[in-house]
Design an enzyme around this catalytic site. Structure first.
Site, mmCIF file in Angstrom:
data_model
loop_
_atom_site.group_PDB
_atom_site.id
_atom_site.type_symbol
_atom_site.label_atom_id
_atom_site.label_comp_id
_atom_site.label_asym_id
_atom_site.label_seq_id
_atom_site.Cartn_x
_atom_site.Cartn_y
_atom_site.Cartn_z
ATOM 1 C CB SER A 156 -0.893 0.013 1.247
ATOM 2 O OG SER A 156 -1.565 1.254 1.365
ATOM 3 C CE1 TYR A 168 -4.135 -2.739 5.092
ATOM 4 C CE2 TYR A 168 -3.359 -0.609 4.308
ATOM 5 C CZ TYR A 168 -3.855 -1.873 4.050
ATOM 6 O OH TYR A 168 -4.064 -2.278 2.755
#
Length: 267
Positions: A156, A168
């Site tokens: 990401s 995350y």
């Protein structure tokens, strides 16, 4: 890509979102796709049926990546379908974002879980799926993988942008360490290992973008190409990386964010 016609791929988290788009794109290129899912059985079967209606080949394999026996369950089903044939492609796509410890916070417009409200249990859940699972799935897959195979990890853009999703982002940073090290280790077998890092993509995980007034416009304004990412944008990049045209690319991190946060917006 006719060279992909005789190959088999395992795509984790392929019942929806980016994983579904990757599975469909690889199948369209002639790859037989193992559509992994954890709990979304109906969605996984719909992915398989969509692929088959388009003339592709696919089958669903279940494994709840939170469970200790997940890798055994996954590969028992996969090996049964392979019937002694090798695995050629592994796409580690399955991932989750942390849920808030306080449900009231989740109801707030634009809320994104951060440091202060991530519980130890939720932290462990995110690491188990986003880091532990791809590590041990890859470990197990290598015994089945043909020389010249392809491994693609989906990370990401939050690893390079100070977005509030700290736990995350930490998991994706750990995932990104796999490619250069495994590429060096597996190069003698002709196996390439690369990472793709999407930006904010229009998926169920990012439904808050659609639900928060002004969020889509704001994110689009931060992106050089002026829009949210789409799952098919990422699927096309993965399809290239697993093709023979990408045989000389390994150990790399490819930003797939449409140019998100390249520089401050011009006034």
């Amino acid at each position: 890509m006719p060279e992909l016609n005789d190959r088999t791929a395992l795509v984790t988290g392929a019942s929806r979102g980016i994983g579904k788009a990757i599975a469909q794109r690889l199948a369209a290129e002639g790859v037989r796709v193992a559509v992994h899912y954890g709990t979304q059985e109906k969605s996984a079967q719909e992915t398989v049926e969509t692929i088959e209606r388009a003339g592709g080949r696919a089958f669903a394999v279940r494994a709840d990546l939170l469970r200790d026996d997940a890798v055994d369950e996954l590969f028992t089903a996969l090996e049964r379908e392979l019937e002694g044939r090798p695995l050629h492609i592994l796409v580690n796509n399955a991932a989750v974002a942390p849920a808030p410890g306080d449900p009231a916070l989740a109801a707030q417009d634009g809320y994104v879980p951060g440091l202060s409200d991530t519980t130890p249990e939720e932290f462990d859940r995110v690491y188990r799926i986003n880091v532990r699972a791809p590590f041990f799935v890859t470990q197990r897959a290598l015994s089945l993988m043909a020389d010249g195979g392809r491994i693609v990890n989906v990370s990401s853009a939050v690893t390079r942008i100070a977005w509030p999703l700290l736990p995350y982002a930490m998991t994706k940073g750990a995932l990104e360490m796999m490619a250069p090290r495994l590429a060096n280790e597996l190069g003698s077998r002709g196996i390439t290992v690369n990472t793709v890092a999407p930006g904010i993509t229009d998926t169920d995980m990012n439904r808050w973008v659609r639900e928060t007034p002004g969020a889509e416009a704001g994110i689009s304004a931060l992106t050089a190409l002026g829009r949210l990412g789409r799952p098919n944008d990422i699927a096309g990049i993965v399809a290239f990386l697993v093709s023979d045209d990408a045989r000389w690319i390994t150990g790399q991190l490819l930003d797939a964010s449409g140019g998100m946060a390249l520089a401050p917006a011009m006034m």
